[in-house]
Design an enzyme around this catalytic site. Structure first.
Site, PDB file in Angstrom:
ATOM      1  N   TYR A   1     -15.117  26.503  -0.937  1.00 47.10           N
ATOM      2  CA  TYR A   1     -15.068  25.046  -1.035  1.00 47.10           C
ATOM      3  C   TYR A   1     -13.654  24.590  -1.395  1.00 47.10           C
ATOM      4  CZ  TYR A   1     -20.128  25.563  -1.503  1.00 47.10           C
ATOM      5  OH  TYR A   1     -21.437  25.890  -1.302  1.00 47.10           O
TER       6      TYR A   1
ATOM      7  N   GLU B   1       0.836  -1.204   0.000  1.00 45.40           N
ATOM      8  CA  GLU B   1       0.000   0.000   0.000  1.00 45.40           C
ATOM      9  C   GLU B   1       0.872   1.256   0.000  1.00 45.40           C
ATOM     10  OE1 GLU B   1      -4.031  -0.898   2.376  1.00 45.40           O
ATOM     11  OE2 GLU B   1      -2.214  -1.180   3.582  1.00 45.40           O
TER      12      GLU B   1
ATOM     13  N   LYS C   1     -11.233   3.667   1.015  1.00 43.97           N
ATOM     14  CA  LYS C   1     -10.298   3.151   0.023  1.00 43.97           C
ATOM     15  C   LYS C   1     -10.928   1.935  -0.645  1.00 43.97           C
ATOM     16  CE  LYS C   1      -7.091   0.663   3.095  1.00 43.97           C
ATOM     17  NZ  LYS C   1      -5.684   0.556   3.483  1.00 43.97           N
TER      18      LYS C   1
ATOM     19  N   LEU D   1      -6.588   4.844   8.299  1.00 48.84           N
ATOM     20  CA  LEU D   1      -7.526   5.822   7.761  1.00 48.84           C
ATOM     21  C   LEU D   1      -7.989   6.775   8.855  1.00 48.84           C
ATOM     22  CD1 LEU D   1      -9.800   3.674   5.416  1.00 48.84           C
ATOM     23  CD2 LEU D   1      -7.863   5.124   4.799  1.00 48.84           C
ATOM     24  N   GLU D   2      -8.073   6.273  10.094  1.00 46.93           N
ATOM     25  CA  GLU D   2      -8.463   7.119  11.214  1.00 46.93           C
ATOM     26  C   GLU D   2      -7.510   8.305  11.361  1.00 46.93           C
ATOM     27  OE1 GLU D   2      -9.866   2.915  12.229  1.00 46.93           O
ATOM     28  OE2 GLU D   2      -8.205   3.833  11.173  1.00 46.93           O
TER      29      GLU D   2
END
Length: 128
Positions: free
Chosen positions: A57, A25, A103, A76-77
């Site tokens: 934005y 990864e 993901k 991911l956290e």
């Protein structure tokens, strides 16, 4: 959220990053999806119809892009936390932010759209 019910929505962002626990990864990288909701008072912009009373934005896009394309994180956290805290620190008018990171390419033995997490951080979380 903390007295403000208005929110800005940025949905479906997609960036390429190198986050994850597995060596592959981090070496090969992969696509990540990001959604961000930010709570802030949009009444002044609604009344005035003036962009200077609103929020860009593009700023939320920029923060998400910098984090996803930046230094690798294992979880991911952690990626979502970095996006949330950077958003709150850079934009004092935002009272809370929800960040969803997904993901699509994971080592799961079956079909799926993506795996991900969603966090909610409030301005009060910055003082902890």
């Amino acid at each position: 959220m903390e007295g403000v019910e208005d929110k800005l929505i940025v949905k479906g962002l997609s960036f390429y990053g190198h986050h994850g626990v597995l060596k592959e990864e981090r070496t090969l990288g992969q696509k990540f999806f990001v959604d961000v909701d930010a709570w802030l008072d949009l009444k002044p912009a609604g009344i005035s119809d003036d962009l200077s009373h609103s929020f860009s934005y593009v700023e939320i896009y920029r923060i998400a892009k910098e984090v996803i394309e930046g230094p690798p994180q294992n979880l991911l956290e952690s990626v979502a936390q970095k996006i949330a805290i950077a958003t709150l620190k850079s934009h004092k008018e935002i009272s809370a932010v929800r960040v969803k990171v997904g993901k699509p390419h994971v080592a799961i033995p079956g079909p799926l759209d993506y795996l991900g997490i969603e966090i909610l951080r409030r301005r009060s979380d910055l003082t902890e």
